[in-house]
Structure formats: C-alpha cells, structure tokens
Design a protein around this motif. Structure first.
Motif, mmCIF file in Angstrom:
data_model
loop_
_atom_site.group_PDB
_atom_site.id
_atom_site.type_symbol
_atom_site.label_atom_id
_atom_site.label_comp_id
_atom_site.label_asym_id
_atom_site.label_seq_id
_atom_site.Cartn_x
_atom_site.Cartn_y
_atom_site.Cartn_z
ATOM 1 N N LYS A 150 0.825 -1.210 0.000
ATOM 2 C CA LYS A 150 0.000 0.000 0.000
ATOM 3 C C LYS A 150 0.863 1.265 0.000
ATOM 4 C CE LYS A 150 -3.391 -2.556 2.754
ATOM 5 N NZ LYS A 150 -4.158 -2.594 4.018
ATOM 6 N N VAL A 151 1.840 1.278 -0.870
ATOM 7 C CA VAL A 151 2.793 2.386 -0.932
ATOM 8 C C VAL A 151 2.192 3.519 -1.758
ATOM 9 C CG1 VAL A 151 5.103 3.095 -1.641
ATOM 10 C CG2 VAL A 151 4.724 0.782 -0.754
ATOM 11 N N ARG A 152 1.939 4.638 -1.118
ATOM 12 C CA ARG A 152 1.331 5.771 -1.818
ATOM 13 C C ARG A 152 2.368 6.789 -2.290
ATOM 14 N NH1 ARG A 152 -4.183 5.597 -1.448
ATOM 15 N NH2 ARG A 152 -3.960 6.806 -3.365
ATOM 16 N N ARG A 153 3.540 6.860 -1.617
ATOM 17 C CA ARG A 153 4.600 7.802 -1.989
ATOM 18 C C ARG A 153 5.918 7.029 -2.134
ATOM 19 N NH1 ARG A 153 3.937 13.064 -1.449
ATOM 20 N NH2 ARG A 153 6.076 13.366 -0.680
ATOM 21 N N PRO A 154 6.052 6.270 -3.225
ATOM 22 C CA PRO A 154 7.210 5.374 -3.364
ATOM 23 C C PRO A 154 8.548 6.087 -3.488
ATOM 24 C CG PRO A 154 5.896 5.410 -5.378
ATOM 25 C CD PRO A 154 5.093 6.111 -4.335
ATOM 26 N N ALA A 155 8.609 7.208 -4.196
ATOM 27 C CA ALA A 155 9.886 7.905 -4.356
ATOM 28 C C ALA A 155 10.405 8.393 -3.010
ATOM 29 C CB ALA A 155 9.733 9.069 -5.332
ATOM 30 N N ALA A 156 9.531 8.933 -2.189
ATOM 31 C CA ALA A 156 9.947 9.420 -0.874
ATOM 32 C C ALA A 156 10.365 8.271 0.026
ATOM 33 C CB ALA A 156 8.802 10.205 -0.232
ATOM 34 N N LEU A 157 9.651 7.156 -0.035
ATOM 35 C CA LEU A 157 10.010 5.998 0.778
ATOM 36 C C LEU A 157 11.374 5.460 0.365
ATOM 37 C CD1 LEU A 157 9.449 3.824 2.856
ATOM 38 C CD2 LEU A 157 8.062 2.608 1.143
ATOM 39 N N ALA A 158 11.630 5.378 -0.942
ATOM 40 C CA ALA A 158 12.925 4.892 -1.420
ATOM 41 C C ALA A 158 14.049 5.806 -0.967
ATOM 42 C CB ALA A 158 12.910 4.770 -2.943
ATOM 43 N N ALA A 159 13.802 7.099 -0.974
ATOM 44 C CA ALA A 159 14.822 8.054 -0.521
ATOM 45 C C ALA A 159 15.171 7.818 0.944
ATOM 46 C CB ALA A 159 14.326 9.483 -0.728
ATOM 47 N N ASP A 160 14.173 7.543 1.769
ATOM 48 C CA ASP A 160 14.429 7.248 3.180
ATOM 49 C C ASP A 160 15.206 5.939 3.336
ATOM 50 O OD1 ASP A 160 13.137 9.543 4.001
ATOM 51 O OD2 ASP A 160 11.217 8.532 4.383
ATOM 52 N N LEU A 161 14.852 4.953 2.533
ATOM 53 C CA LEU A 161 15.507 3.647 2.637
ATOM 54 C C LEU A 161 16.966 3.707 2.184
ATOM 55 C CD1 LEU A 161 12.599 1.403 1.327
ATOM 56 C CD2 LEU A 161 13.520 1.422 3.647
ATOM 57 N N LYS A 162 17.284 4.610 1.291
ATOM 58 C CA LYS A 162 18.674 4.743 0.844
ATOM 59 C C LYS A 162 19.580 5.129 2.003
ATOM 60 C CE LYS A 162 17.878 5.897 -4.024
ATOM 61 N NZ LYS A 162 18.013 6.935 -5.076
ATOM 62 N N THR A 163 19.063 5.877 2.949
ATOM 63 C CA THR A 163 19.871 6.271 4.107
ATOM 64 C C THR A 163 20.176 5.074 5.004
ATOM 65 O OG1 THR A 163 17.962 6.807 5.504
ATOM 66 C CG2 THR A 163 18.806 8.556 4.065
ATOM 67 N N GLU A 164 19.432 3.966 4.825
ATOM 68 C CA GLU A 164 19.654 2.745 5.602
ATOM 69 C C GLU A 164 20.459 1.707 4.820
ATOM 70 O OE1 GLU A 164 16.058 1.193 7.315
ATOM 71 O OE2 GLU A 164 15.130 3.182 7.390
ATOM 72 N N GLY A 165 20.940 2.091 3.628
ATOM 73 C CA GLY A 165 21.774 1.189 2.849
ATOM 74 C C GLY A 165 21.068 0.428 1.747
ATOM 75 N N TYR A 166 19.791 0.703 1.519
ATOM 76 C CA TYR A 166 19.060 0.032 0.447
ATOM 77 C C TYR A 166 19.310 0.766 -0.867
ATOM 78 C CZ TYR A 166 16.643 -2.581 4.081
ATOM 79 O OH TYR A 166 16.359 -3.400 5.136
ATOM 80 N N THR A 167 19.622 0.011 -1.913
ATOM 81 C CA THR A 167 19.950 0.627 -3.203
ATOM 82 C C THR A 167 19.157 0.051 -4.372
ATOM 83 O OG1 THR A 167 21.774 -0.930 -3.543
ATOM 84 C CG2 THR A 167 22.303 1.168 -2.465
ATOM 85 N N GLU A 168 18.542 -1.100 -4.207
ATOM 86 C CA GLU A 168 17.771 -1.727 -5.283
ATOM 87 C C GLU A 168 16.286 -1.633 -4.951
ATOM 88 O OE1 GLU A 168 19.109 -5.661 -6.268
ATOM 89 O OE2 GLU A 168 21.171 -5.194 -5.643
ATOM 90 N N PHE A 169 15.523 -1.118 -5.903
ATOM 91 C CA PHE A 169 14.095 -0.907 -5.666
ATOM 92 C C PHE A 169 13.274 -1.387 -6.863
ATOM 93 C CE2 PHE A 169 16.461 2.432 -3.477
ATOM 94 C CZ PHE A 169 16.030 2.258 -2.176
ATOM 95 N N VAL A 170 12.158 -2.040 -6.561
ATOM 96 C CA VAL A 170 11.183 -2.431 -7.582
ATOM 97 C C VAL A 170 9.795 -2.110 -7.044
ATOM 98 C CG1 VAL A 170 10.235 -4.269 -9.014
ATOM 99 C CG2 VAL A 170 12.672 -4.299 -8.403
#
Length: 205
Positions: A150-170
């Motif tokens: 139920k992701v409504r703002r995926p770009a913003a969520l991915a940006a937050d996850l990048k700060t935790e070391g996540y780099t691959e997104f689908v």
C-alpha cells in the motif's frame, strides 16, 4: 523457455488455474520430489522427478544442479518446460539457483515464474491467525530485503531507505490488474495506486 510454477502448500485443490494450464501445455514437466510429483500427477503423470538434496554440502548441491540443468535445458530450448515447485518459485526455493546454473551453459534460454500460494500465507489460514501491520519473515539469516504494501509515496520511501543502505528498488503497481506497471531503480513515481508494493534490497546483500 523454462517456467517455474508454484504448486501451493501441498493441497492439490490449492493449485491455481494457471498452474494447471501450464502443466497441461508444457512439452516437459520437472519436479524436485515426490510431494511435488503427487500434485502434478493428475495433469502430467509423465513428470520427471529430479534430485535436489536437502543438505549443507555445497559441492554436492552444485553437482546436482549441474546434472538437473543438463536434463532440463534440451526441453527448454525446444519448447515449454515447466518446473513445478511446492509453494512459490520466488520464495525460498531452488528455482533461482537452478536458473543461474542453466544460464551459465545455455544463455539463450528464457525464464519466467508463475506464483503459487506460499507457506507464509497458507500458515495464516491453517493457524487461523489474522496478520495485520508489519511482520518479519526469515529463514534464519538476517534480513536482506524489505517489502512494503500500500505504498502511496514510493519515491519518498525509497529516498528514506537509501539512508539505511538500500539501493535496489522495484515497485509493482496494480499487480495482475488492468493498468499494471513495474518500476525499477530510481525510476519511481512520486505517487502510486493504493494497490502498490515496493521491494527494497540492500547493496551488500
């Protein structure tokens, strides 16, 4: 082509209609054991049982993968080969490793998967446990990836996850529904449909 087909958690009535169709249409069907064979037998009694050992001996596992790849590849080169597997072929299954080995020797073979009911969702039904909110699934190892529904703002969520070391997104939007979209990497929309799932994986996983 080789298609990994999920056979569900073990009840023959929990095969999907698509799984049954592919089993019937395939030029050859392979399974990793007797339980899987029993599920496909009503549709393909000629299915071939392959040896996939339950062991920590990596050398022996690799040997079996090589042997199985050699048996499957000729059928996948000439037509539609199906590999039926308990549960779902993308959740803790040997199908991805099998595809890697086949690709090393037969890069021209294409692969795809068809989902099956996984043990994760089947458990909730059998145990009568309603699952809500976030939950953690592990095979005993640390988490390599995260899945958000139920992701409504995926770009913003991915940006937050990048700060935790996540780099691959689908991101998959409206999965199996009209208007389905798949976004990868940094090509994520600012907003998405209610029926959206984001997969994130760490670069060091």
């Amino acid at each position: 082509m080789l298609v990994g087909v999920g056979l569900g958690p073990g009840d023959p009535e929990l095969l999907t209609l698509r799984a049954v169709r592919l089993l019937r249409e395939a030029s050859a069907v392979f399974v990793p054991g007797k339980l899987a064979y029993d599920l496909v037998r009503p549709y393909r009694p000629d299915a071939v049982i392959l040896n996939f050992p339950m062991t920590s001996d990596e050398a022996y596992i690799r040997q079996c993968l090589e042997e199985n790849a050699g048996r499957i590849a000729p059928q996948a080169l000439d037509g539609l080969a199906v590999f039926g597997i308990i549960g779902d072929p993308n959740f803790y299954s040997t199908f991805s490793r099998l595809c890697e080995v086949i690709s090393e020797h037969y890069p021209e073979i294409a692969f795809s998967t068809e989902p099956g009911i996984s043990s994760i969702t089947a458990f909730a039904s059998v145990a009568n446990v309603p699952v809500a909110g976030g939950f953690f699934v592990s095979d005993g190892n640390g988490p390599e990836s995260r899945i958000f529904m139920k992701v409504r703002r995926p770009a913003a969520l991915a940006a937050d996850l990048k700060t935790e070391g996540y780099t691959e997104f689908v991101l998959v939007e409206r999965m199996f529904l009209p208007g389905q979209q798949v976004y990868r990497g940094d090509d994520l929309p600012e907003e998405s449909d209610y029926f959206s799932i984001l997969y994130a994986r760490r670069s060091d996983a």
